[in-house]
Design a protein around this motif. Structure first.
Motif, PDB file in Angstrom:
ATOM      1  N   VAL A  97       0.930  -1.395   0.167  1.00 17.42           N
ATOM      2  CA  VAL A  97       0.029   0.001   0.134  1.00 17.42           C
ATOM      3  C   VAL A  97       0.971   1.222  -0.082  1.00 17.42           C
ATOM      4  N   ALA A  98       2.074   1.351   0.780  1.00 17.20           N
ATOM      5  CA  ALA A  98       2.813   2.360   0.758  1.00 17.20           C
ATOM      6  C   ALA A  98       3.418   2.705  -0.574  1.00 17.20           C
ATOM      7  N   LEU A  99       3.978   1.625  -1.206  1.00 25.12           N
ATOM      8  CA  LEU A  99       4.488   1.770  -2.586  1.00 25.12           C
ATOM      9  C   LEU A  99       3.250   2.298  -3.706  1.00 25.12           C
ATOM     10  N   ILE A 100       2.180   1.902  -3.376  1.00 26.63           N
ATOM     11  CA  ILE A 100       0.982   2.513  -4.244  1.00 26.63           C
ATOM     12  C   ILE A 100       0.943   4.028  -3.933  1.00 26.63           C
ATOM     13  N   VAL A 101       0.688   4.392  -2.728  1.00 32.95           N
ATOM     14  CA  VAL A 101       0.611   5.635  -2.053  1.00 32.95           C
ATOM     15  C   VAL A 101       1.947   6.538  -2.714  1.00 32.95           C
ATOM     16  N   GLU A 102       2.977   6.190  -2.572  1.00 33.96           N
ATOM     17  CA  GLU A 102       4.446   6.864  -2.968  1.00 33.96           C
ATOM     18  C   GLU A 102       4.116   7.111  -4.854  1.00 33.96           C
ATOM     19  N   ALA A 103       3.819   6.061  -5.301  1.00 32.50           N
ATOM     20  CA  ALA A 103       3.734   5.974  -6.720  1.00 32.50           C
ATOM     21  C   ALA A 103       2.690   7.231  -7.364  1.00 32.50           C
ATOM     22  N   THR A 104       1.597   7.054  -6.489  1.00 29.68           N
ATOM     23  CA  THR A 104       0.551   8.043  -6.963  1.00 29.68           C
ATOM     24  C   THR A 104       0.790   9.438  -6.545  1.00 29.68           C
ATOM     25  N   VAL A 105       1.423   9.753  -5.512  1.00 29.43           N
ATOM     26  CA  VAL A 105       1.582  10.926  -4.840  1.00 29.43           C
ATOM     27  C   VAL A 105       2.958  11.535  -5.916  1.00 29.43           C
TER      28      VAL A 105
END
Length: 391
Positions: A97-105
């Motif tokens: 989930v953290a990787l997804i958030v970082e990629a989105t932001v």
């Protein structure tokens, strides 16, 4: 009365608060001890790592040049060592989930540094898979990583303690040295000894060389040393090796043979019996002539076939005499035959006749077989000069 009650109330509350703090501190200490022994829950480590994941995510978004997305492998590595598989999977889900958030932001990885690239995902996934395999292996073995080192240390110490020789009465000197193969701390050579007889004036010593070497033979040596220690003194001397042979046969090990030598020494008269199970011969120094004599009993290897017989060789230690027991790793190698190794050992041992063989065991191993890639053990017993009892 009211004044005394008013003063007693705060004191009572203070006492209750101290007891509560003490209970909390005791509970935390007990939890920490159980955790590092491998008996406690991993919720503390899980909570700490679960907090670390969003903290690293925030740092990556706020300072991408200082905190790369790959920093998520740090809690994943720690989780693989500290957590059970179930909690580890939850931590991995949080990292995903953290990787997804970082990629989105942070936006597409082509837009600049500090982005989540396909390589980042592969690195995090590879580390996570490795950690999961380690955690599953630990769970199957049933030994947490924080307990595994302690168990190996206990194993080594138990072998060392069981190999201690008992204190002999005045007039006798004994010492032993043991060197595992390859500089390891685990050896397939071990010694068990005890003072037996009604008046504890009989010394029984068993020196055993388990097949294999180093750590591979260490676990079997620990099992056999405990069993042999229980048999020693509980059976007549002539029955010890047959019982030990039967015990090895019951184990049905693929590499289950061993050599052993059993010394039964009367500390009053100096007379002894030497039983051998395929072991290299012992050596006796006759102080009167200064010559070494080989002493070898008759008997097959332990754990080869049932019904084996072991015939003793008899001898006597007089004033100044020395008896040496050792394993084949000390005198025999691929490049050196047994007879040549024994000649070298006796030649080095002659240097310690004048000093009474004080501290000789360790030095003899260093001089004769210092760099041999095999387990080596040497035990020597000397009857002091002038201490022999009159008949």
């Amino acid at each position: 009365m009211a004044g005394r009650t008013g003063k007693a109330l705060p004191a009572s509350r203070w006492s209750q608060a101290r007891k509560a703090v003490h209970r909390v501190r005791t509970a935390l200490r007990r939890s920490a001890v159980d955790y590092f022994r491998g008996d406690g829950s991993d919720w503390i480590a899980f909570a700490a790592l679960a907090i670390t994941v969003p903290a690293l995510t925030y740092a990556t978004i706020a300072r991408p040049l200082w905190f790369a997305p790959e920093s998520l492998v740090l809690p994943i590595i720690a989780g693989g060592l500290l957590l059970r598989p179930a909690n580890l999977l939850i931590l991995y889900a949080a990292a995903a989930v953290a990787l997804i958030v970082e990629a989105t932001v942070l936006g597409p990885y082509a837009a600049g540094p500090g982005r989540v690239t396909p390589g980042t995902i592969l690195v995090v996934a590879a580390v996570g898979l490795s950690g999961l395999l380690v955690a599953q292996f630990r769970s199957r073995v049933g030994v947490p990583w924080r307990r595994g080192g302690t168990m190996l240390f206990d194993l080594r110490e138990r072998i060392r303690v069981q190999s201690k020789l008992p204190k002999l009465p005045a007039g006798w000197h004994r010492e032993m040295a043991l060197r595992p193969a390859g500089g390891q701390y685990f050896s397939g050579d071990f010694v068990v000894a005890a003072l037996t007889g009604p008046d504890r004036r009989t010394l029984e010593v068993v020196l055993t060389d388990v097949s294999g070497k180093g750590m591979d033979a260490g676990s079997r040596a620990l099992l056999l040393s405990g069993a042999f220690g229980g048999l020693l003194g509980s059976l007549p001397p002539h029955a010890f090796l047959p019982a030990a042979n039967a015990y090895l046969l019951r184990q049905e090990w693929q590499e289950g043979f061993a050599t052993s030598v059993h010394l039964v020494l009367d500390l009053d008269s100096g007379d002894y019996e030497l039983f051998s199970a395929g072991h290299v011969p012992a050596l006796q120094l006759h102080a009167g002539s200064g010559r070494w004599e080989e002493k070898a009993g008759e008997g097959p290897l332990l754990g080869v076939y049932d019904g084996a017989q072991f015939d003793a060789v008899k001898g006597s230690l007089h004033s100044g005499d020395v008896l040496m027991l050792f394993t084949d790793g000390l005198v025999e190698t691929a490049e050196r035959e047994l007879s040549e190794g024994i000649d070298r050992l006796t030649g080095e041992a002659d240097r310690y006749v004048v000093t009474g063989f004080q501290g000789a065991a360790w030095h003899l191993i260093e001089a004769v077989a210092r760099d041999v890639n095999d387990d080596r053990a040497l035990l020597l017993i000397r009857r002091d000069q002038g201490r022999e009892r009159e008949p």
